[in-house]
Design an enzyme around this catalytic site. Structure first.
Site, PDB file in Angstrom:
ATOM      1  N   THR A   1     -36.633 -12.557   1.976  1.00  0.00           N
ATOM      2  CA  THR A   1     -35.654 -13.384   2.672  1.00  0.00           C
ATOM      3  C   THR A   1     -35.776 -14.785   2.087  1.00  0.00           C
ATOM      4  OG1 THR A   1     -35.861 -12.078   4.704  1.00  0.00           O
ATOM      5  CG2 THR A   1     -34.909 -14.277   4.902  1.00  0.00           C
TER       6      THR A   1
ATOM      7  N   GLU B   1     -26.947 -11.456   2.379  1.00  0.00           N
ATOM      8  CA  GLU B   1     -26.337 -11.796   3.659  1.00  0.00           C
ATOM      9  C   GLU B   1     -26.316 -13.312   3.787  1.00  0.00           C
ATOM     10  OE1 GLU B   1     -27.920  -9.783   7.041  1.00  0.00           O
ATOM     11  OE2 GLU B   1     -27.267  -7.806   6.342  1.00  0.00           O
TER      12      GLU B   1
ATOM     13  N   ARG C   1     -28.845  -1.695   1.410  1.00  0.00           N
ATOM     14  CA  ARG C   1     -27.944  -1.003   2.336  1.00  0.00           C
ATOM     15  C   ARG C   1     -28.163   0.504   2.366  1.00  0.00           C
ATOM     16  NH1 ARG C   1     -26.405  -4.968   5.681  1.00  0.00           N
ATOM     17  NH2 ARG C   1     -25.255  -6.624   4.634  1.00  0.00           N
TER      18      ARG C   1
ATOM     19  N   GLN D   1     -31.309   1.143   4.251  1.00  0.00           N
ATOM     20  CA  GLN D   1     -31.057   0.821   5.661  1.00  0.00           C
ATOM     21  C   GLN D   1     -30.324   1.960   6.370  1.00  0.00           C
ATOM     22  OE1 GLN D   1     -28.875  -2.840   6.128  1.00  0.00           O
ATOM     23  NE2 GLN D   1     -28.817  -2.717   8.349  1.00  0.00           N
TER      24      GLN D   1
ATOM     25  N   HIS E   1     -18.444 -10.537  11.611  1.00  0.00           N
ATOM     26  CA  HIS E   1     -19.302  -9.625  10.852  1.00  0.00           C
ATOM     27  C   HIS E   1     -19.589  -8.362  11.655  1.00  0.00           C
ATOM     28  CE1 HIS E   1     -22.486  -8.112   8.299  1.00  0.00           C
ATOM     29  NE2 HIS E   1     -23.327  -8.140   9.326  1.00  0.00           N
TER      30      HIS E   1
ATOM     31  N   ASP F   1     -34.334 -12.309  13.405  1.00  0.00           N
ATOM     32  CA  ASP F   1     -32.987 -12.332  12.833  1.00  0.00           C
ATOM     33  C   ASP F   1     -31.996 -11.852  13.886  1.00  0.00           C
ATOM     34  OD1 ASP F   1     -31.017 -12.720  10.976  1.00  0.00           O
ATOM     35  OD2 ASP F   1     -31.406 -10.888   9.845  1.00  0.00           O
TER      36      ASP F   1
ATOM     37  N   GLU G   1     -26.466 -16.416   5.631  1.00  0.00           N
ATOM     38  CA  GLU G   1     -26.972 -16.778   6.949  1.00  0.00           C
ATOM     39  C   GLU G   1     -27.434 -18.238   6.970  1.00  0.00           C
ATOM     40  OE1 GLU G   1     -29.513 -14.145   9.030  1.00  0.00           O
ATOM     41  OE2 GLU G   1     -28.973 -12.375   7.847  1.00  0.00           O
TER      42      GLU G   1
ATOM     43  N   GLU H   1     -19.146  -6.126   3.191  1.00  0.00           N
ATOM     44  CA  GLU H   1     -17.808  -6.429   3.694  1.00  0.00           C
ATOM     45  C   GLU H   1     -16.827  -6.740   2.575  1.00  0.00           C
ATOM     46  OE1 GLU H   1     -18.242  -9.064   7.511  1.00  0.00           O
ATOM     47  OE2 GLU H   1     -20.058  -9.228   6.290  1.00  0.00           O
TER      48      GLU H   1
ATOM     49  N   ASP I   1     -30.579 -13.270   3.558  1.00  0.00           N
ATOM     50  CA  ASP I   1     -31.392 -12.149   4.025  1.00  0.00           C
ATOM     51  C   ASP I   1     -31.036 -10.931   3.170  1.00  0.00           C
ATOM     52  OD1 ASP I   1     -33.155 -10.676   5.572  1.00  0.00           O
ATOM     53  OD2 ASP I   1     -31.623 -10.139   7.030  1.00  0.00           O
TER      54      ASP I   1
ATOM     55  N   LYS J   1     -35.126  -4.480   4.948  1.00  0.00           N
ATOM     56  CA  LYS J   1     -35.013  -5.907   5.211  1.00  0.00           C
ATOM     57  C   LYS J   1     -36.288  -6.682   4.883  1.00  0.00           C
ATOM     58  CE  LYS J   1     -30.908  -6.196   7.317  1.00  0.00           C
ATOM     59  NZ  LYS J   1     -29.857  -7.179   6.993  1.00  0.00           N
TER      60      LYS J   1
END
Length: 415
Positions: free
Chosen positions: A254, A195, A234, A237, A129, A122, A197, A360, A230, A250
């Site tokens: 996915t 996420e 948070r 993390q 971002h 990844d 992606e 975000e 993904d 993570k």
């Protein structure tokens, strides 16, 4: 070009697309390679005799790995013949018993992961971002880390937990630090995120350990693209990523679309590569355009309620190209193999409505995201389904990737 297979207006899958996938049916559980056309799949194993002997085994396989490994010249042959078979007046249309057997409604098939994914990497290639996250955690003056504009930042993810669209995701357990300076606690993730992606599958003959892939040759190793979510915990993390980066935050899952769109289908939507300053090192520098105008959007569908689009972004926002990602990945002599998956990292745009994650959109939980019907979110709740879609559109031609969807289920309690 017109296909004898009906393609509804607005379909992701006209004859100019022909994305690859792997499917099975209730009456035949063997996994088979296919392409999508309109609301059908074409079972390539059923029509393999139309192709040269050199590619037949790959079309009769249970995954796309063999086809991926044949290389770009074979991919072009398969695409050319597949297109010819689906045109009006083709040999397949004239053989109605075979056409009836080989063309199966998508509503009746089960889609699977398109490849056996050996390794998953990844990247972190969206400058918007990376800047947003940097501002949140380090301030505007130190938003981008010193290395960010010199190399495609990335990490090795967990291939075993990559799942196909439609697979539920359980909220994970983990250690978190609710209050700085206090001891951590253990329990279900509170700040679950998506996420937005895209990812591509590696193809072509694999490079041997110790061999690099030159940036100007890396296009030969790009089999095709898919849409990705993904999932990210948070709060887990935040506590665990120092000093070695993402780990259990993570690996919970996915999600990818079942469809892999070949590069040939995206060529009409090529755009200039993102401007890079400073100029990259020579091993990362290329003149070839390898950026695409792919429109992306994310919806959230709360349980028993309608979905709401919460952001729209575009693949062309990526600072580093996939050619640069491959060149950097292999500059050490790292060998990559057909079926390896490489992801873009979260794709955000410049405006708030184009941010590609709840981190975000809610700006680290300080804002609410309106889902309509009285629903607001800062992060993902149990029962929410996150749906990511991607497509290119130009002069009436639409090339789509299908849905990348996953519903969040409650954490599985410890017995």
């Amino acid at each position: 070009m017109a296909s004898f297979v009906p393609v509804p207006a607005g379909s992701d899958f006209p004859i100019q697309n022909l994305p690859y996938g792997v499917f099975s049916t209730k009456d035949n559980e063997r996994r088979r390679v296919c392409v999508a056309i309109g609301e059908h799949v074409l079972d390539l194993s059923a029509v393999a005799d139309f192709y040269p002997e050199s590619v037949r085994e790959s079309l009769q396989s249970t995954s796309l790995n063999l086809l991926m490994g044949l290389g770009h010249e074979s991919w072009a042959v398969v695409r050319k013949i597949t297109t010819e078979l689906l045109l009006k007046g083709s040999k397949l249309e004239q053989n109605s018993p075979l056409a009836s057997k080989a063309l199966i409604p998508q509503s009746t098939v089960e889609m699977h992961l398109p490849a056996q994914i050996g390794d998953y990497t990844d990247f972190y290639s969206s400058i918007h971002h990376a800047t947003n996250v940097g501002i949140m955690f380090r301030g505007k003056d130190n938003a981008l880390m010193p290395n960010w504009k010199y190399l495609p930042v990335g990490y090795h993810g967990r291939a075993s937990s990559v799942v196909v669209s439609g697979t539920p995701i359980n909220r994970p357990y983990g250690q978190t630090l609710p209050v700085d300076g206090q001891p951590p606690v253990f329990g279900p993730c509170r700040l679950l995120d998506f996420e937005l992606e895209m990812a591509f599958f590696i193809g072509g003959p694999e490079n041997k350990l110790g061999e690099r892939i030159n940036v100007d040759d890396a296009w030969k190793n790009v089999f095709g693209f898919t849409v990705m979510n993904d999932w990210s915990a948070r709060d887990i993390q935040k506590w665990e990523y120092v000093p070695l980066g993402p780990f259990t935050a993570k690996n919970l899952g996915t999600t990818i679309s079942p469809w892999v769109v070949p590069v040939a289908a995206l060529e009409p939507f090529l755009v200039d590569n993102f401007p890079q300053d400073p100029s990259p090192f020579p091993y990362l520098k290329h003149q070839q355009k390898f950026n695409f105008d792919i429109k992306l959007e994310v919806s959230i569908k709360p349980e028993n309620k309608s979905e709401k689009v919460i952001c729209k972004s575009n693949y062309k926002n990526l600072y580093w190209t996939v050619l640069q990602q491959i060149a950097h990945h292999t500059v050490t002599g790292c060998n990559v193999r057909p079926g390896d998956l490489m992801a873009s990292g979260t794709i955000s745009g410049e405006t708030e409505d184009s941010f590609g994650s709840m981190l975000e959109l809610s700006w680290k939980g300080t804002r609410e995201v309106d889902l309509g019907n009285g629903e607001v979110r800062k992060f993902i709740k149990d029962g929410d389904e996150v749906i990511i879609r991607g497509y290119c559109e130009n002069n009436g031609l639409r090339i789509g990737f299908g849905e990348c969807a996953g519903k969040v289920l409650p954490a599985i309690a410890f017995s």
